[in-house]
Design a protein around this motif. Structure first.
Motif, PDB file in Angstrom:
ATOM      1  N   ALA A 133      31.468 -24.237   8.856  1.00 51.65           N
ATOM      2  CA  ALA A 133      32.059 -23.344   9.868  1.00 51.65           C
ATOM      3  C   ALA A 133      33.578 -23.391   9.746  1.00 51.65           C
ATOM      4  N   VAL A 134      34.198 -22.216   9.697  1.00 54.04           N
ATOM      5  CA  VAL A 134      35.652 -22.120   9.573  1.00 54.04           C
ATOM      6  C   VAL A 134      36.188 -21.347  10.775  1.00 54.04           C
ATOM      7  N   SER A 136       9.657 -23.138   9.094  1.00 54.68           N
ATOM      8  CA  SER A 136       9.308 -24.551   9.206  1.00 54.68           C
ATOM      9  C   SER A 136      10.458 -25.439   8.760  1.00 54.68           C
ATOM     10  N   ALA A 137      10.415 -26.675   9.191  1.00 54.52           N
ATOM     11  CA  ALA A 137      11.394 -27.701   8.777  1.00 54.52           C
ATOM     12  C   ALA A 137      12.829 -27.275   9.042  1.00 54.52           C
ATOM     13  N   LEU A 138      13.069 -26.696  10.240  1.00 51.47           N
ATOM     14  CA  LEU A 138      14.438 -26.304  10.590  1.00 51.47           C
ATOM     15  C   LEU A 138      15.275 -27.540  10.897  1.00 51.47           C
ATOM     16  N   PRO A 139      16.580 -27.500  10.624  1.00 50.16           N
ATOM     17  CA  PRO A 139      17.435 -28.666  10.851  1.00 50.16           C
ATOM     18  C   PRO A 139      17.791 -28.875  12.317  1.00 50.16           C
ATOM     19  N   PHE A 140      17.374 -27.983  13.216  1.00 47.40           N
ATOM     20  CA  PHE A 140      17.732 -28.101  14.628  1.00 47.40           C
ATOM     21  C   PHE A 140      16.703 -27.323  15.445  1.00 47.40           C
ATOM     22  N   ALA A 141      16.704 -27.522  16.732  1.00 49.15           N
ATOM     23  CA  ALA A 141      15.781 -26.818  17.611  1.00 49.15           C
ATOM     24  C   ALA A 141      16.293 -25.417  17.906  1.00 49.15           C
ATOM     25  N   SER A 142      15.503 -24.637  18.616  1.00 48.84           N
ATOM     26  CA  SER A 142      15.876 -23.305  19.085  1.00 48.84           C
ATOM     27  C   SER A 142      16.231 -22.358  17.956  1.00 48.84           C
ATOM     28  N   PRO A 143      15.287 -22.051  17.067  1.00 50.13           N
ATOM     29  CA  PRO A 143      15.584 -21.110  15.983  1.00 50.13           C
ATOM     30  C   PRO A 143      15.694 -19.676  16.494  1.00 50.13           C
ATOM     31  N   LEU A 144      16.429 -18.858  15.765  1.00 53.92           N
ATOM     32  CA  LEU A 144      16.440 -17.428  16.045  1.00 53.92           C
ATOM     33  C   LEU A 144      15.154 -16.825  15.494  1.00 53.92           C
ATOM     34  N   GLU A 145      14.630 -15.820  16.185  1.00 51.46           N
ATOM     35  CA  GLU A 145      13.351 -15.237  15.799  1.00 51.46           C
ATOM     36  C   GLU A 145      13.470 -13.811  15.289  1.00 51.46           C
ATOM     37  N   ALA A 151      29.006 -16.749  16.390  1.00 53.23           N
ATOM     38  CA  ALA A 151      28.223 -17.943  16.721  1.00 53.23           C
ATOM     39  C   ALA A 151      26.774 -17.775  16.280  1.00 53.23           C
ATOM     40  N   MET A 152      26.207 -16.601  16.529  1.00 51.89           N
ATOM     41  CA  MET A 152      24.820 -16.370  16.126  1.00 51.89           C
ATOM     42  C   MET A 152      24.697 -16.280  14.601  1.00 51.89           C
ATOM     43  N   LEU A 153      25.737 -15.790  13.930  1.00 50.36           N
ATOM     44  CA  LEU A 153      25.707 -15.789  12.470  1.00 50.36           C
ATOM     45  C   LEU A 153      25.671 -17.223  11.948  1.00 50.36           C
ATOM     46  N   LEU A 154      26.445 -18.107  12.588  1.00 49.58           N
ATOM     47  CA  LEU A 154      26.443 -19.513  12.185  1.00 49.58           C
ATOM     48  C   LEU A 154      25.076 -20.150  12.453  1.00 49.58           C
ATOM     49  N   VAL A 155      24.507 -19.886  13.624  1.00 50.03           N
ATOM     50  CA  VAL A 155      23.188 -20.432  13.955  1.00 50.03           C
ATOM     51  C   VAL A 155      22.152 -19.962  12.936  1.00 50.03           C
ATOM     52  N   ALA A 156      22.171 -18.670  12.633  1.00 52.16           N
ATOM     53  CA  ALA A 156      21.195 -18.113  11.693  1.00 52.16           C
ATOM     54  C   ALA A 156      21.393 -18.681  10.291  1.00 52.16           C
ATOM     55  N   ASP A 175      26.228 -29.418  16.903  1.00 55.33           N
ATOM     56  CA  ASP A 175      24.833 -29.244  17.323  1.00 55.33           C
ATOM     57  C   ASP A 175      23.962 -28.787  16.155  1.00 55.33           C
ATOM     58  N   LEU A 176      24.543 -28.011  15.260  1.00 51.99           N
ATOM     59  CA  LEU A 176      23.799 -27.452  14.130  1.00 51.99           C
ATOM     60  C   LEU A 176      23.838 -28.355  12.897  1.00 51.99           C
ATOM     61  N   GLY A 177      24.623 -29.431  12.968  1.00 46.33           N
ATOM     62  CA  GLY A 177      24.756 -30.302  11.806  1.00 46.33           C
ATOM     63  C   GLY A 177      25.576 -29.680  10.699  1.00 46.33           C
ATOM     64  N   VAL A 178      26.574 -28.887  11.086  1.00 48.26           N
ATOM     65  CA  VAL A 178      27.396 -28.138  10.130  1.00 48.26           C
ATOM     66  C   VAL A 178      28.835 -28.650  10.191  1.00 48.26           C
ATOM     67  N   ALA A 179      29.469 -28.796   9.039  1.00 42.85           N
ATOM     68  CA  ALA A 179      30.883 -29.202   8.991  1.00 42.85           C
ATOM     69  C   ALA A 179      31.750 -28.133   9.627  1.00 42.85           C
ATOM     70  N   PHE A 180      32.765 -28.577  10.376  1.00 44.81           N
ATOM     71  CA  PHE A 180      33.664 -27.669  11.091  1.00 44.81           C
ATOM     72  C   PHE A 180      35.084 -27.827  10.570  1.00 44.81           C
TER      73      PHE A 180
END
Length: 347
Positions: free
Chosen positions: A66-67, A7-16, A47-52, A90-95
């Motif tokens: 993200a580095v 719940s309350a994820l910061p973005f859509a399309s969560p990994l399941e 990329a999926m590690l960053l999303v997760a 897209d993820l709201g993460v600093a790059f």
């Protein structure tokens, strides 16, 4: 074990897939820091590690960054960096973009030089940004390839243990939470994320170019092994676990022998005479453990044998010749009966 809060994820399309999320959650929870970073190339794995990680950050109350290391080796490198930066936005993460120059003419090959440049860049960035925890997306298939490559290169016990789930380079801590995860799961997650968001992972052609050693293993050896020995990855990984346990035993023995050699409190010197009392095969292990304590890369077998010969021949007080062994930016000298490690700052 912590449960995954969807719940309350910061973005859509969560990994399941809990097989991806659970080990990452465990790793993030164990890190005693509010700031962590993800090494992201833009490929499916990182990329999926960053999303997760972005998905779990609110639950662990951590800030994810993200580095991206820009090696500048291929024409598409600029586009890959921009594409990876878009994922971070897209993820709201600093790059953070880290341009590097890959050394040539070292005799180690482009792959090794690029890897060294990448680790050096992470280390510098971690110091400059006071973020000392970076997670990497190495997975089960990578681990099997690594063990196979090290076997072919004649690596010792420590090398055959494969990549560690956690390693340290100075103050920098590197974590690999997905070493037990099959890449097929990561690719499935990437396909699902693409279907929901349209973001497509970068495809690095060097990963399939057989002129590169790891790619040669992946494209030439792996298909044959998969057909003839379908269980080869599991067998190699069991071997790696055994080698990891043996590595710990050697480290324990090295600590006992360093105590016998009267290791100084700062860990930088020990008694040459006491070292010579040890059986010869344990003398080499002492040197390895001594360097390991200081997070210094292991020497080649040829270099180590050269050190052993010189240390066995030098006068017991270490003053009949000027021994100066250079390695990884430090010096090993013999003075007043002590084998001493001198770092760059002259300690």
């Amino acid at each position: 074990m912590s449960r995954i809060n969807k719940s309350a994820l910061p973005f859509a399309s969560p990994l399941e897939d809990s097989r991806l999320l659970q080990p990452l959650l465990a790793a993030m929870t164990a890190i005693d820091s509010a700031d962590i970073a993800i090494g992201v190339s833009g490929g499916a794995d990182s990329a999926m590690l960053l999303v997760a990680a972005a998905q779990l950050a609110a639950q662990t109350q951590q800030t994810v960054q993200a580095v991206h290391v820009h090696h500048g080796l291929l024409a598409d490198a600029d586009a890959w960096a921009a594409h990876t930066a878009q994922l971070a936005r897209d993820l709201g993460v600093a790059f953070h973009l880290l341009p590097v120059t890959v050394a040539s003419g070292t005799g180690k090959g482009t792959e090794a030089a690029a890897r060294q440049a990448r680790y050096d860049a992470w280390q510098r960035w971690s110091q400059d940004n006071h973020c000392h925890h970076i997670l990497l997306a190495h997975h089960r298939d990578d681990q099997a390839e690594t063990v196979l490559l090290r076997l072919l290169r004649g690596a010792g016990v420590q090398g055959m243990s494969g990549m560690a789930a956690q390693t340290q380079r100075g103050a920098l801590q590197l974590y690999r939470p997905w070493l037990d995860v099959e890449r097929s799961r990561i690719l499935a997650a990437a396909a699902g994320y693409e279907a929901q968001t349209g973001w497509i992972p970068v495809l690095d052609p060097t990963n399939l170019d057989a002129k590169y050693t790891r790619a040669a293993v992946r494209t030439l050896l792996t298909p044959v092994l998969n057909t003839r020995w379908p269980q080869w990855q599991g067998n190699l990984l069991r071997h790696a676990r055994v080698m990891s346990e043996n590595t710990l035993l050697l480290q324990d023995l090295g600590e006992l022998d360093l105590a016998h050699c009267q290791l100084t409190p700062n860990g930088l010197s020990f008694s040459l005479a006491r070292w010579r009392e040890l059986p010869r095969h344990r003398q080499a292990n002492v040197l390895r453990q001594w360097l390991r304590r200081q997070h210094i890369a292991m020497p080649t077998e040829a270099r180590l044998n050269q050190w052993l010969r010189q240390l066995r021949e030098v006068h017991a007080l270490g003053h009949d010749r000027n021994i100066l062994l250079q390695h990884q930016g430090c010096h090993i000298v013999c003075r007043q009966g002590q084998v001493q490690l001198q770092m760059n700052d002259g300690v």
